[in-house]
Enzyme design. Structure first.
Site, PDB file in Angstrom:
ATOM      1  N   ASP A  98      80.193  50.174 -53.750  1.00  0.00           N
ATOM      2  CA  ASP A  98      80.166  49.862 -52.320  1.00  0.00           C
ATOM      3  C   ASP A  98      79.053  50.667 -51.650  1.00  0.00           C
ATOM      4  OD1 ASP A  98      80.620  49.567 -49.562  1.00  0.00           O
ATOM      5  OD2 ASP A  98      82.789  49.428 -49.822  1.00  0.00           O
TER       6      ASP A  98
ATOM      7  N   SER B 147      87.484  46.361 -44.535  1.00  0.00           N
ATOM      8  CA  SER B 147      86.521  47.107 -43.731  1.00  0.00           C
ATOM      9  C   SER B 147      87.133  47.477 -42.381  1.00  0.00           C
ATOM     10  CB  SER B 147      85.233  46.279 -43.599  1.00  0.00           C
ATOM     11  OG  SER B 147      84.156  47.059 -43.173  1.00  0.00           O
TER      12      SER B 147
ATOM     13  N   ASP C   7      86.414  66.078 -36.259  1.00  0.00           N
ATOM     14  CA  ASP C   7      86.429  65.583 -37.642  1.00  0.00           C
ATOM     15  C   ASP C   7      85.979  64.127 -37.752  1.00  0.00           C
ATOM     16  OD1 ASP C   7      87.449  68.060 -38.635  1.00  0.00           O
ATOM     17  OD2 ASP C   7      89.462  67.455 -37.994  1.00  0.00           O
TER      18      ASP C   7
ATOM     19  N   HIS D 126      80.967  46.068 -51.360  1.00  0.00           N
ATOM     20  CA  HIS D 126      81.790  46.062 -50.152  1.00  0.00           C
ATOM     21  C   HIS D 126      82.619  44.781 -50.055  1.00  0.00           C
ATOM     22  CE1 HIS D 126      82.967  47.795 -46.367  1.00  0.00           C
ATOM     23  NE2 HIS D 126      82.577  46.734 -45.678  1.00  0.00           N
TER      24      HIS D 126
END
Length: 295
Positions: A244, A139, A221, A272
Site C-alpha cells: 500500500d 480508507s 498525536d 491500497h
C-alpha cells in the site's frame, strides 16, 4: 440503452410516481443487468441531506460498504456489489454527503467530518429499517467505520476495514500532498471519478480533502479516532496490503493493537485498492469472517 416500450412505461408510472412522495426513496437508474439479482438505486433524506445508496441481495445479514476519499458505491465496490453472496447478505453501498450522487451539498471537511459520516451512515441504515449491520470500510470509509462501531456499538455486528488510519503524521502528509494534483493520477484511477464528477469538482474536492486531512496533524498525536478504538466492541478484521503506497503498515498495526480482539490479515501483493485487484480473495475473506469462519 433502448427506449422502454410505451405500454410497459405506462404500467410502471404509478409505481414511479408513488416513490416521489415525501419521505420515500427516489429511484435512480442502476446497473442492474450485470448482477445476478437486481440492484436498487435510490436516494433518501437523512440528517438534512439526500443520501444515495445501492442495495442488492436478500440475506438476513445486512452489510454496508463505506467508500474512500471521493468515492461512491459504484466507483469503489463493483466486485463486492456484484459478487458478495446475495442469499447470505443484503449489501448496501452508500455515497457519503458531497460524494457520488449524494449531492448537493458539495463535500466539505470540518474537523468532525468522519463523525458526521458515521452518524449519516448509521441513520441511513436505520431509515432503511435494518436492526443491525456489519461494516466494510475502505480508507476514509474505514475511519468512518471505526467511529461508527465505537459510538453505536449496539447497532454494529462486525467490521472489516482496510487502508484506514487513526492518526496523521508528517510522513502521511507528504504522501497526501503527492496526490493533491489529480492531473498526475493514472488515467485508470482518474477516469471513473472524472466521469462521475466532472474535472473541476473532482480536482477541487481532492485539494479540499488534502487540506482537510492535514488539519488532524495539528491535533495531539495527529489524532483522528485513536481515542475511540478501545470503545470498539464488535469482532473486527483489519486487512492490509503490504505494498500500500498511501497507508503504511504501521497504521494497520496501531489499529490492531488498540481494537480489542481484532484480527490482522496481510495481503503480500496488495496495494491500497486490494479489494479490487484481489477481489475474489478479498470477498471470500470477508464472507468467511462475517459468517464466523475465520480467517
Amino acid at each position: 440503452m433502448a427506449a422502454e416500450p410505451n405500454s410497459r412505461l405506462l404500467r410502471r408510472l404509478p409505481i414511479l410516481l408513488s416513490a416521489l412522495k415525501p419521505g420515500n426513496p427516489v429511484p435512480r437508474a442502476g446497473p442492474v443487468a450485470a448482477f445476478s439479482t437486481s440492484v436498487t438505486s435510490a436516494k433518501v433524506a437523512v440528517n438534512g441531506v439526500h443520501l444515495h445508496y445501492q442495495q442488492t441481495g436478500e440475506g438476513e445479514h445486512a452489510v454496508l460498504l463505506l467508500p474512500g476519499m471521493l468515492g461512491s458505491g459504484e466507483t469503489d465496490f463493483g466486485p463486492q456489489i456484484k459478487n458478495l453472496n446475495k442469499k447470505l447478505f443484503t449489501v448496501v453501498a452508500w455515497d457519503p454527503r458531497g460524494y457520488g450522487h449524494s449531492r448537493p451539498p458539495d463535500r466539505d471537511f470540518p474537523v468532525d467530518v468522519f463523525e458526521r459520516d458515521a452518524k449519516d451512515a448509521v441513520d441511513l441504515m436505520k431509515m432503511l429499517k435494518f436492526k443491525k449491520v456489519s461494516l466494510l470500510g475502505w480508507s476514509d470509509g474505514g475511519i468512518t467505520s471505526l467511529i461508527a462501531a465505537a459510538k453505536y456499538p449496539s447497532f454494529i455486528s462486525k467490521m472489516v476495514i482496510w487502508g484506514a488510519n487513526a492518526y496523521v503524521t508528517n510522513e502521511d502528509e507528504k504522501i497526501y500532498q503527492g496526490i493533491r494534483d489529480v492531473s498526475k493520477w493514472s488515467e485508470k484511477i482518474r477516469k471513473p471519478l472524472e466521469t462521475l464528477y466532472g474535472y473541476d469538482y473532482f480536482a477541487k474536492t481532492c485539494e479540499k480533502w488534502v487540506d482537510g486531512i492535514k488539519q488532524f496533524k495539528h491535533l495531539p498525536d495527529g489524532n483522528i479516532c485513536g481515542h475511540l478504538l478501545p470503545l470498539v466492541q464488535c469482532p473486527t478484521l483489519i486487512v492490509h496490503g503490504e505494498k500500500d503506497p498511501l497507508v503504511p503498515r504501521s497504521h494497520a498495526d496501531f489499529i490492531h493493537k488498540h481494537v480489542r480482539g481484532s484480527q490482522l490479515h496481510l495481503i503480500r501483493e496488495g496495494k491500497h485498492n486490494l479489494h479490487l485487484h484481489f477481489a475474489d480473495e478479498f470477498n471470500k475473506l470477508v464472507e468467511d469472517f462475517l459468517q464466523g469462519k475465520g480467517p
